[in-house]
Every structure is written in C-alpha cells, then in structure tokens.
Write an enzyme that holds these catalytic residues in place. Structure first.
Site, short mmCIF file in Angstrom:
data_model
loop_
_atom_site.label_atom_id
_atom_site.label_comp_id
_atom_site.label_asym_id
_atom_site.label_seq_id
_atom_site.Cartn_x
_atom_site.Cartn_y
_atom_site.Cartn_z
CG ASP A 54 -0.26 -0.52 2.49
OD1 ASP A 54 0.94 -0.25 2.67
OD2 ASP A 54 -0.93 -1.20 3.29
CG ASP A 101 -9.29 -1.56 12.21
OD1 ASP A 101 -8.32 -2.23 11.75
OD2 ASP A 101 -9.64 -0.48 11.72
CD GLU A 160 -8.87 1.48 7.72
OE1 GLU A 160 -8.77 0.50 8.48
OE2 GLU A 160 -8.37 2.59 7.97
#
Length: 260
Positions: free
Chosen positions: A67, A136, A143
């Site tokens: 990324d 998370d 995400e």
C-alpha cells in the site's frame, strides 16, 4: 490457517525468514509481497543478517509493496516506498528496479491501481506475502467493511487507523486521509501468506480473525479461506485465543518435512 505461537519477535523473525530463504533458494526470481509497520521488522532484520553473513541472494527477486499513502510527495520519509527502502530493500542486494509500490501521486489514481494489478499479474503473482494486522483487523489498508473480493484501489482511512499511524508523523493532521492499497482479493491471490502480530494490543484482532466469523467487519478474517495462510504471533497476541493450547500442540507435533 496455521497459527504458530512463539515466545517473542526474534523467534517470529527467524521462522518467517526461514520460509523466505527456502523460497528464494528454490526459486531465485521469486516475487515477495512486502508490508510496512512494526510487525515485519524482525523479519527484515533477520533477512538482512542472512544476506550479509550467509550470502542469501535477492538479486533476481521481485517485490511488491502492499500500500501507499495518497498525496505524499516523492521522497517523503513516511511514504511506504521510502519506508520499505529504508527498512529492507537497501539492506539486501535486490535490484531497485525490481521493487514496486503503488503510485499515490498519480494524476489518474484508478488507472494507476489497475496498472499495479497488471504488474503483479505480469510477474506471475506473489509467491509469499508478508502482512501485519491493525487493531481493528485490517490488512493492507483494507479497513472494516472492505469487500472480500476487492482489488487494488483507493480507500479512505478510518480515524482509528490515522490515530494509530500518527506516531510516524508530526501530528495526526499530517496523516493522509486516503491511501492506495492492494485489495483483499489481490492479497488472497498470493500463494503463501504470512501474517505477523505481536503484543497485547493485537490480541482482540487476532481472536476475531482467527476464531471469529469470516466477515467484512474484520478484513483479516478472509485469510481463513486461504489455502496456505500462516499466522505467527507472540504469547501476548495469543492471549485471547480459545484454542491456543491446541495451536501450540499442533505446531510442536508438526513433521519437520512439512515446513511452514
């Protein structure tokens, strides 16, 4: 999914480096998938040591980064292209022309994302992909809520991720809101995935993606569907796993010929 619980980061670094060394000796032009963050650092340190002390050769290898931030100027010290160069590729003999990163400065970002997908495919795909995991459950910058079939694309960071990454910048205001990331579908195409997680802060995410349901709310859970996914964690990161004793027994009883 194989879960391996080890005493600490040094042992994790060595075991992951063993898998990469075995790959490179069998396939010198292997394609490596590189991650940033603190998780892969022990692996990069060990690979650098083996290169300098034992002659481990990266001269024919290729590498693709997971990324990149959108909008950081070329050469920015916290761009992931620079981080990977600093933490790993400048420390071994890989050809800089063989190290590829998503282009977060392209005028046409969707076209740049497709070009990155094409470049991975043209090299025959990633042989071994290193991953960390966010608190998370995100992998790459996929995400919570990311499509499990997603490809390289632009993503908006949630505030928790920006807060987690603010330690690398002067303040959270300097952390970009957007990134280019390999998608979950792209990551799943890698022939072997090694995910590393350490520390108690990652324990909840590890439990969720290893023993919870496969769901977009926890992006890393998609690895339950991967045919060759290895999870390397320390005791703190394993502290919430219900089957931790079983994972320890399985690894201790594993035949030596099986490898990682």
């Amino acid at each position: 999914m194989e879960v391996v619980i080890l005493p600490g980061t040094r042992q994790i670094g060595r075991l992951a480096a063993d898998a990469i060394e075995t790959l490179l000796r069998a396939k010198p032009d292997a394609v490596l998938g590189l991650a940033t963050g603190s998780s892969p650092l022990p692996v990069y340190d060990e690979l650098s040591r083996r290169h300098h002390e034992e002659g481990l050769d990266f001269s024919r290898a290729h590498a693709f980064a997971l990324d990149e931030y959108v909008g950081l100027e070329p050469g920015h010290p916290e761009s992931y292209r620079e981080v990977i160069r600093r933490e790993f590729t400048d420390r071994v003999n890989i050809d800089p022309a063989n190290v590829h990163s998503p282009d977060g400065t392209a005028e046409d970002l969707p076209a740049a994302c497709q070009a990155y997908e094409d470049a991975i495919r043209e090299r025959g795909g990633v042989d071994l992909q290193l991953l960390g995991v966010g608190t998370d459950g995100h992998i790459g910058f996929n995400e919570p809520g990311s499509s499990l079939a997603s490809r390289t694309r632009i993503k908006t960071l949630i505030e928790q991720t920006r807060k987690d990454n603010a330690r690398f910048f002067r303040s959270i205001d300097d952390v970009p809101h957007h990134v280019v990331t390999q998608g979950l579908g792209t990551i799943m195409d890698a022939r072997h995935v090694i995910l590393i997680a350490t520390g108690a802060r990652k324990a909840q995410a590890v439990r969720d993606f290893v023993e919870g349901p496969v769901a977009a709310i926890c992006a890393a859970s998609v690895l339950q569907l991967h045919p060759h996914a290895t999870v390397l964690i320390d005791e703190a990161a394993a502290s919430s796993l219900r089957l931790a004793d079983y994972y320890r027994h399985t690894f201790e009883s594993k035949p030596g010929w099986q490898g990682l």
